[in-house]
Structure formats: structure tokens, C-alpha cells
Design an enzyme around this catalytic site. Structure first.
Site, PDB file in Angstrom:
ATOM      1  N   ASP A 169     158.717  15.281  56.113  1.00 12.24           N
ATOM      2  CA  ASP A 169     158.174  15.385  54.759  1.00 12.24           C
ATOM      3  C   ASP A 169     158.552  16.720  54.156  1.00 12.24           C
ATOM      4  OD1 ASP A 169     155.751  15.382  52.622  1.00 12.24           O
ATOM      5  OD2 ASP A 169     156.045  13.380  53.456  1.00 12.24           O
ATOM      6  N   HIS A 206     152.467  18.276  50.058  1.00 10.16           N
ATOM      7  CA  HIS A 206     152.491  16.857  50.439  1.00 10.16           C
ATOM      8  C   HIS A 206     152.487  16.703  51.958  1.00 10.16           C
ATOM      9  CE1 HIS A 206     154.294  12.733  50.740  1.00 10.16           C
ATOM     10  NE2 HIS A 206     153.582  12.526  49.651  1.00 10.16           N
ATOM     11  N   SER A 417     151.924   7.042  50.795  1.00 12.99           N
ATOM     12  CA  SER A 417     152.237   8.263  51.550  1.00 12.99           C
ATOM     13  C   SER A 417     151.106   8.645  52.483  1.00 12.99           C
ATOM     14  CB  SER A 417     152.465   9.438  50.591  1.00 12.99           C
ATOM     15  OG  SER A 417     153.768   9.465  50.097  1.00 12.99           O
TER      16      SER A 417
END
Length: 481
Positions: A169, A206, A417
């Protein structure tokens, strides 16, 4: 699909790749992004066939000179992929669709796909129209909350070394260790967290948010985060396979890979040529790839999650869709279809973001909508919490200023996600609880024991909900937290 949102994100990703000309496809409908003027082929004889066929076609029909069709980069590499340049995309129309049509006859003779676009692989709240994070007070608990050791000492014997989960990621924020569940998380630090004005860049945090969910659902797990998608959460397919190999080579093949990124393609049965070699090697390992289904509210396969629909890879991959905030149905944005194997909470989860050592400002990039852009009738993330984004075309009509908030550690965020690390964590927790060393066997046992289900587009699908997850309420970023 939300065309306005997709165009906003296209511009954002294009700015992050200044030397690469991108296009939307097919026919500007916003299904995927790809590199103009480049196609991908497998090394060796297939690359030669593609090069010769395209060169002959364009020399006859488009007036290109032979050296305008050329291979780029090394002729052989571990990913087994060759980039073939077709003309100069700055000089005219995109040549890729014409090249693909020229190769259909050759593909028919060979009985397999020889060529593909060079897709942009992106995190699943990126070119997909997911939402943006919302600040949450540190006094509120994470959701899912951090699990206690529910299994007791009697299950400790035979556990062996901790379960290893590799997160592919964006990198960890610099202050992630100030959040106790992430104190021992390792990996790459996210570069350039803020812009020149000190404002948090889009998608920073994230990977940290995902690591926080894993640490909550499976506290005994050893989590490593790799900063593979730091540039606007996007990477070209031609580079992605090599970066995946780098990630597993660095620390060896883990038990579980949590991947919240992917792309759709032009064909519903086509995987990604750029991942052929990686997927073939994954199949021979014991590693389980847990992959996000994507946020297009579509049944179109989102790769690599959609490899669950390919028999050769079905055992290697677990694809994850997202449930709504109350956990009763699919989230409005979640992809769906027979290739999505399980659904888990993925709307308004709470985890670590950034700002633990000092508050960090963030300016919203996208505006919310008056109604759900996918025509759902619940209080979804399309509508709430209300904010105006800096990239939104709607600002031109209203003159509204983009909405700014301050992050002070925790955030609420939505997307497949984040349903993905919920499921990856549940598999890891099952392995820890029962001393299981095979993550694929743990996946099978977990799904077999699942008692929950939800109706998604007329089909009953398995649902996994962590014991510490609770239905979430809307958090309003306009209210100080």
C-alpha cells in the site's frame, strides 16, 4: 459509476506521473486508466509476434516508420513482460486501441491473449469513487476495537512464530508508533506526507489505516507495510509485478498479503499480463493473497481480486467486498459478483491515520453528493458527512471554498480497501487461535464456519464480522472532535 469523480481522480493521478501520458478506457467511460502509446506482451516469441504484427499494421495504415514501434526497457526480466512503444502519444490520437484490434487475428492463431494495455493499478479508494477520511477524536475507540486474547493460554501451545501479514500500500506515517496497537509494526515510511503548505497529501495514511485495522482484529500478528503505492496510490501495471516481487523478496513470502489495490480491464476474463509471473509464483507458495474487490459498485472484475474466478488461482486469492455501516447489506460503492467471495464491514471504520504528535490539516479533494451516486437509499458515504472538495467541478458553479479539517490521530474511512484487512486479520487470528500454519486452510475453515450472510444483488454471500466491530454512525468533520 461517478464520471465526475473519476475525471477528478484521473487528473490527480496524471499529475503524479508527469512523464507518462494516461488515457481512460474504454471510450472515456471511466472503467480503467492506462498508458497511452504502450502495450504489454510476454517476453520472448510472443513479444516478437506483437512487435512485428503491430509494426506491419501501422506501417501500412498509419504511416508510422518502423522504428516508431519499438521495445522499451530490458528484453527479459523476472516479471516476463515487455513494454512495446507504438509511436509518440504526444503527436496525435492514442494508438493502443488500434494496436489491440490489429492483434486479434494473431491472438486467434495462437489461441491466447498476446497483448494488453498498460493499466494503472490504484488503491481502491482512488480511481474508484470511494470517500475520503474524516477526523475522529482520540477518546473514541477504534472500530473494529482492538481484540483481547480471547483464546486463553490453552491455545498458546503449538502457535509457533507470529502470523506474518504483508501490507502492499502506501507507507507508514512517521508517527504511527504513537498509536499503541502499531507500536511494533514495521515497514517503509511514507515520504512527503504534506505539501509545501503543510497540508496532508491525498491518500497519505491509507497504509497506516489498514495496518491499524489488522492490529485491532489480530493483535498477535506481525504486520509489515511496504510503500509500493506512494504516488497518488497508483502505479503502472508494467512496474507493479516487479514491485510485488521486491516486497516478498525483502522479507520472504509471508503468510498473508493484504492488497487494497487493483484495476478493471477491457475484457471480463482477462487478468493482468504484468502480474502473470507473480501470480504463477504465488500459486506455488503457501501465501494467501487477500484482495479488495474495488469501489465501482459494479460486477466488472477488479484484478487481482478477480483471480478468484480463474480456477488456476482460486485457491491462492480471497476477494473481499464491503458491507454498509450497519452491516446489513453491501455498501453502495462495493463491487460484487460471483468472483467476490466474502463481504466484511467496510463503511465508516475507525483506525489510525496521522497527527498523533501534532494536528495536521487536510483539504478535501472531492465533494459529497445530494443523493447516492449509485442510487442506494440509506445514509451512505456518497452523501455524508457533507463537504466540498478542491478538485470538484461543482465548485465552479457555487464558488464554494474546499472544506478543511484537522487530523489528530484517528479517522473514519470507507472502502473495500478497509474491508480487506478486516478479513486478512480474521484469517490471521484464526491461525493464531488454532495453531494453523497454512493460511489457505485457515481461510477455508473460517468461511466454512461463517454463520453470517447478506443478500447482495439477489445472491446470498458469506459475511465475516469481527467480534469487536460495531455499526458506525456518521462523524461530521464540521464539528470539532
Amino acid at each position: 459509476m461517478a464520471p465526475q469523480r473519476f475525471h477528478e481522480q484521473f487528473d490527480h493521478i496524471q499529475r503524479s506521473m508527469p512523464g507518462t501520458a494516461l488515457a481512460m478506457g474504454p471510450d472515456d467511460t471511466g472503467h480503467f486508466l492506462y498508458e497511452r502509446g504502450v502495450v504489454l506482451a510476454r517476453d520472448g516469441e510472443e513479444a516478437r509476434v506483437v512487435e512485428d504484427t503491430v509494426r506491419a499494421h501501422f506501417t501500412e495504415t498509419a504511416g508510422l516508420v518502423p522504428d516508431q514501434v519499438r521495445r522499451e526497457g530490458p528484453q527479459t526480466n523476472r516479471t516476463g513482460v515487455t513494454r512495446i512503444r507504438i509511436g509518440d502519444p504526444a503527436e496525435g490520437d492514442d494508438t493502443v486501441p488500434h494496436a489491440l484490434r490489429a492483434l486479434r487475428e494473431a491472438e486467434g492463431r495462437h489461441g491466447r491473449r498476446l497483448v494488453s494495455r498498460n493499466h494503472v493499478v490504484h488503491i481502491a479508494v482512488n480511481a474508484c469513487p470511494g470517500d475520503e477520511p474524516v477526523p475522529v477524536a482520540r477518546t473514541r475507540r477504534a472500530n473494529p476495537a482492538v481484540a483481547e486474547d480471547r483464546y486463553g493460554e490453552e491455545s498458546a501451545e503449538g502457535r509457533g512464530s507470529p502470523v506474518e501479514v504483508l501490507v502492499i500500500d502506501t507507507g507508514l506515517v512517521h508517527d504511527h508508533a504513537a498509536y499503541p496497537p502499531l507500536a511494533h509494526t514495521t515497514g517503509d515510511v511514507q515520504p512527503a506526507e504534506t505539501d509545501a503548505d503543510g497540508v496532508l497529501r491525498q491518500y497519505v495514511g491509507h497504509g497506516t489505516f489498514i495496518a491499524g485495522i489488522l492490529a485491532a482484529v489480530a493483535p498477535r500478528t506481525e504486520v509489515t507495510v511496504r510503500n509500493t503505492l506512494s504516488d497518488a496510490g497508483a502505479i503502472l501495471e508494467s512496474e507493479f509485478g516487479a514491485r510485488l516481487f521486491e516486497a516478498v523478496d525483502d522479507g520472504g513470502w509471508p503468510d498473508i498479503i493484504s492488497l487494497s489495490a487493483g484495476t478493471t480491464t477491457e475484457g471480463i476474463t482477462d487478468g493482468l499480463i504484468g502480474l502473470d509471473a507473480f501470480m504463477a509464483e504465488l500459486r506455488e507458495q503457501r501465501t494467501l493473497l487477500v484482495a479488495a474487490a474495488g469501489n465501482n459498485s459494479s460486477h466488472a472484475p477488479f484484478w487481482p481480486a478477480a483471480y478468484t474466478g480463474v480456477p488456476a488461482y482460486r485457491d491462492s486469492v480471497l476477494s473481499v467486498g464491503a458491507l454498509s455501516a450497519d452491516g446489513t447489506c453491501e455498501a453502495c460503492f462495493s463491487n460484487h459478483g460471483p468472483w467476490v467471495q466474502v463481504f466484511a464491514p467496510g463503511e465508516r471504520l475507525t483506525s489510525a491515520l496521522t497527527g498523533f504528535d501534532r494536528p495536521v490539516p487536510y483539504v478535501y479533494q472531492h465533494s459529497t453528493y445530494e443523493a447516492c451516486r449509485f442510487d442506494y437509499d440509506y445514509a451512505c458515504t456518497c452523501q455524508f458527512p457533507r463537504h466540498t472538495g478542491a478538485l470538484s467541478e461543482s465548485r465552479e458553479n457555487t464558488g464554494a471554498k474546499p472544506h478543511q479539517v484537522m487530523f489528530d490521530g484517528l479517522a473514519q474511512w470507507s472502502g473495500t480497501s478497509f474491508a480487506t484487512p478486516v478479513v486478512a486479520g480474521l484469517v490471521a487470528a484464526h491461525m493464531t487461535a488454532y495453531g494453523e500454519r497454512d493460511p489457505r486452510a485457515a481461510r477455508d475453515a473460517l468461511l466454512a464456519a461463517a454463520t453470517g450472510s447478506a443478500e447482495v444483488r439477489g445472491a446470498r454471500v458469506p459475511v465475516l464480522r469481527p467480534p469487536t466491530w460495531r455499526p458506525a454512525a456518521v462523524v461530521d468533520p464540521a464539528v470539532p472532535v
